[in-house]
Design a protein around this motif. Structure first.
Motif, PDB file in Angstrom:
ATOM      1  N   ILE A   1     -23.772 -64.432  30.680  1.00  0.00           N
ATOM      2  CA  ILE A   1     -24.845 -65.414  30.831  1.00  0.00           C
ATOM      3  C   ILE A   1     -25.704 -65.337  29.571  1.00  0.00           C
ATOM      4  O   ILE A   1     -26.157 -64.258  29.190  1.00  0.00           O
ATOM      5  N   PRO A   2     -25.920 -66.451  28.887  1.00  0.00           N
ATOM      6  CA  PRO A   2     -26.634 -66.394  27.604  1.00  0.00           C
ATOM      7  C   PRO A   2     -28.125 -66.117  27.780  1.00  0.00           C
ATOM      8  O   PRO A   2     -28.704 -66.360  28.844  1.00  0.00           O
ATOM      9  N   ALA A   3     -28.734 -65.645  26.719  1.00  0.00           N
ATOM     10  CA  ALA A   3     -30.169 -65.333  26.736  1.00  0.00           C
ATOM     11  C   ALA A   3     -31.016 -66.573  26.491  1.00  0.00           C
ATOM     12  O   ALA A   3     -32.182 -66.622  26.893  1.00  0.00           O
ATOM     13  N   LYS A   4     -30.438 -67.554  25.844  1.00  0.00           N
ATOM     14  CA  LYS A   4     -31.213 -68.768  25.591  1.00  0.00           C
ATOM     15  C   LYS A   4     -30.275 -69.968  25.480  1.00  0.00           C
ATOM     16  O   LYS A   4     -29.071 -69.812  25.235  1.00  0.00           O
ATOM     17  N   ALA A   5     -30.840 -71.105  25.686  1.00  0.00           N
ATOM     18  CA  ALA A   5     -30.117 -72.358  25.504  1.00  0.00           C
ATOM     19  C   ALA A   5     -31.029 -73.327  24.763  1.00  0.00           C
ATOM     20  O   ALA A   5     -32.255 -73.273  24.904  1.00  0.00           O
ATOM     21  N   SER A   6     -30.444 -74.187  23.986  1.00  0.00           N
ATOM     22  CA  SER A   6     -31.257 -75.155  23.251  1.00  0.00           C
ATOM     23  C   SER A   6     -30.601 -76.529  23.334  1.00  0.00           C
ATOM     24  O   SER A   6     -29.387 -76.648  23.483  1.00  0.00           O
TER      25      SER A   6
ATOM     26  N   ASP B   1     -26.611 -76.262  23.084  1.00  0.00           N
ATOM     27  CA  ASP B   1     -25.970 -75.108  22.478  1.00  0.00           C
ATOM     28  C   ASP B   1     -26.564 -73.812  23.023  1.00  0.00           C
ATOM     29  O   ASP B   1     -27.755 -73.747  23.342  1.00  0.00           O
ATOM     30  N   THR B   2     -25.706 -72.796  23.120  1.00  0.00           N
ATOM     31  CA  THR B   2     -26.184 -71.458  23.488  1.00  0.00           C
ATOM     32  C   THR B   2     -25.815 -70.414  22.430  1.00  0.00           C
ATOM     33  O   THR B   2     -26.357 -69.308  22.441  1.00  0.00           O
ATOM     34  N   GLY B   3     -24.891 -70.749  21.550  1.00  0.00           N
ATOM     35  CA  GLY B   3     -24.401 -69.761  20.603  1.00  0.00           C
ATOM     36  C   GLY B   3     -23.556 -68.693  21.273  1.00  0.00           C
ATOM     37  O   GLY B   3     -23.269 -67.649  20.682  1.00  0.00           O
ATOM     38  N   ASN B   4     -23.133 -68.934  22.505  1.00  0.00           N
ATOM     39  CA  ASN B   4     -22.406 -67.950  23.298  1.00  0.00           C
ATOM     40  C   ASN B   4     -20.919 -68.280  23.304  1.00  0.00           C
ATOM     41  O   ASN B   4     -20.519 -69.379  23.678  1.00  0.00           O
ATOM     42  N   THR B   5     -20.078 -67.334  22.899  1.00  0.00           N
ATOM     43  CA  THR B   5     -18.627 -67.553  22.885  1.00  0.00           C
ATOM     44  C   THR B   5     -17.914 -66.806  24.003  1.00  0.00           C
ATOM     45  O   THR B   5     -16.706 -66.957  24.170  1.00  0.00           O
TER      46      THR B   5
ATOM     47  N   LEU C   1     -29.180 -72.134  31.003  1.00  0.00           N
ATOM     48  CA  LEU C   1     -28.492 -73.416  31.084  1.00  0.00           C
ATOM     49  C   LEU C   1     -28.804 -74.156  32.381  1.00  0.00           C
ATOM     50  O   LEU C   1     -28.777 -75.386  32.425  1.00  0.00           O
ATOM     51  N   ARG C   2     -29.083 -73.413  33.441  1.00  0.00           N
ATOM     52  CA  ARG C   2     -29.453 -74.065  34.699  1.00  0.00           C
ATOM     53  C   ARG C   2     -30.746 -74.866  34.519  1.00  0.00           C
ATOM     54  O   ARG C   2     -30.849 -76.013  34.949  1.00  0.00           O
ATOM     55  N   ALA C   3     -31.724 -74.231  33.883  1.00  0.00           N
ATOM     56  CA  ALA C   3     -32.987 -74.939  33.649  1.00  0.00           C
ATOM     57  C   ALA C   3     -32.828 -76.024  32.592  1.00  0.00           C
ATOM     58  O   ALA C   3     -33.355 -77.134  32.729  1.00  0.00           O
ATOM     59  N   ALA C   4     -32.071 -75.710  31.547  1.00  0.00           N
ATOM     60  CA  ALA C   4     -31.916 -76.686  30.467  1.00  0.00           C
ATOM     61  C   ALA C   4     -31.251 -77.962  30.964  1.00  0.00           C
ATOM     62  O   ALA C   4     -31.609 -79.073  30.544  1.00  0.00           O
TER      63      ALA C   4
END
Length: 397
Positions: free
Chosen positions: A253-258, A244-248, A211-214
């Motif tokens: 820290i999520p593995a991916k962000a979109s 979105d990260t799909g993280n609840t 999310l920092r990069a996104a």
């Protein structure tokens, strides 16, 4: 029955529940209106795997040039909560000078008026000095795969050629006569996936928060502005439409962000040059260390929408001046020439002939209680009828 009355034409069309992709009887109604005027009518079913079949209509009056096309769609969006309508959405009832119904302005109304205009022209002058065709799709409000694109290809393969086209979309923002669309901005969408390393929020050094990069990448797409606009177009505008990260879990820290974005671009760009600029910005932001000190550039993938809409501007003076003069003569207003708004099927037609858009006032399109002024239906019919006279006179001269 005569097709010279746009109100009757529109009521007939509204009473056909042609919610995308259903034909709903609308094309059959058009065939009934057009055949007595001398039009040859073809019903063309377009198919593609993974999408619903769509029935379209192509009708032509005349066999010689010059050749004018009117394009539109009989499919409509769903009605939503039918109980919220003050009049049934497919009843075409008239109250207080307004005709209510789904599709009244977007865009069965435009079709009804154009047919009435042609009928009046034939009644008054006989067939035009050339040809008029109607290219009507049932897939404009849907994915636009089995509609205008394939109908144009079918007609071209059949030998059809056009000199100009009018799309009857509701172009007027406030009052009939306000605006003719002489072009459209391009549109392109992208979906970016940023890959990080999942971890515990208390141990960020063991993870890499995508999310920092996104957030830096999304900011880089929007700032600085892509341009300041051009003579005929607004500035290019990019909107990030979802992240979105799909993280609840709040401590993971999520593995991916979109994130997804859409750009409406002017004639400073082509789709290809714009894509190159956006990738340059993403690459620069992916390597930005302000939120990720000491880290290498983060990995990302971008997926583009399959078919970007290309920017276009119509410079055909005979087409634009004939329509502008007709609007001013009938309404007393000099219409503005605009390229604002979203996309329409004109983006496909522009590859075959010069095209402009002019139709009803669009304030209630897609809304509950979509409606059109009965007086506007008559006014638009008179504009179209005068335009037919002027365009054919200019084209033949």
């Amino acid at each position: 029955m005569s097709a010279t009355d746009p109100v009757v034409n529109l009521q007939t069309l509204i009473r056909c529940p042609s919610v995308t992709p259903a034909e709903g009887g609308a094309l059959s109604a058009l065939e009934t209106m057009l055949s007595p005027l001398g039009f040859s009518v073809d019903r063309v079913v377009a198919t593609e795997a993974g999408t619903p079949d769509v029935e379209n209509l192509y009708a032509r009056l005349g066999s010689t040039g010059p050749h004018l096309m009117f394009a539109g769609h009989t499919d409509v969006v769903p009605v939503g909560d039918e109980a919220s309508w003050s009049h049934p959405p497919f009843a075409a009832e008239i109250a207080d000078g307004m005709l209510f119904g789904r599709g009244a302005v977007d865009m069965k109304g435009g079709i009804a008026c154009f047919i009435a205009a042609v009928a009046r022209h034939v009644e008054k002058h006989g067939p035009p000095a050339g040809s008029v065709s109607l290219l009507i799709t049932g897939d404009e409000e849907g994915p636009a795969i089995n509609g205008t694109v394939k109908l144009l290809e079918w007609a071209k393969d059949k030998g059809e050629r056009w000199d100009a086209a009018v799309v009857g979309e509701p172009t007027n923002p406030q009052t009939l006569g306000d605006m003719i669309k002489i072009g459209r901005r391009g549109s392109i969408s992208g979906f970016v996936t940023v890959r990080g390393i999942q971890g515990h929020a208390a141990y960020p050094h063991l993870a890499d928060n995508p999310l920092r990069a996104a957030s830096m990448m999304a900011l880089a797409l929007m700032d600085p502005p892509l341009d300041a606009g051009t003579e005929n177009f607004q500035p290019t505008n990019l909107e990030v439409t979802t992240i979105d990260t799909g993280n609840t879990a709040t401590n993971v820290i999520p593995a991916k962000a979109s994130f997804a974005f859409n750009v409406r671009f002017n004639d400073s760009w082509t789709a290809e040059s714009l894509q190159a600029e956006l990738i340059r910005r993403l690459d620069t932001a992916a390597a930005d260390q302000r939120l990720r000190p000491g880290r290498e550039a983060i990995g990302y993938e971008i997926t583009w929408s399959e078919r970007p809409s290309h920017v276009f501007l119509t410079r055909d003076d005979a087409l634009v001046s004939s329509l502008s003069a007709a609007v001013e003569t009938v309404t007393g207003r000099q219409p503005g020439l605009s390229t604002t708004g979203g996309t329409s099927d004109a983006r496909f037609i522009k590859d075959y002939c010069p095209v402009v858009e002019f139709g009803l006032v669009g304030q209630t399109m897609h809304m509950v209680d979509e409606r059109v002024s009965v007086a506007d239906l008559e006014t638009l019919t008179r504009i179209y009828a005068l335009f037919l006279e002027r365009w054919f006179a200019n084209a033949v001269a």
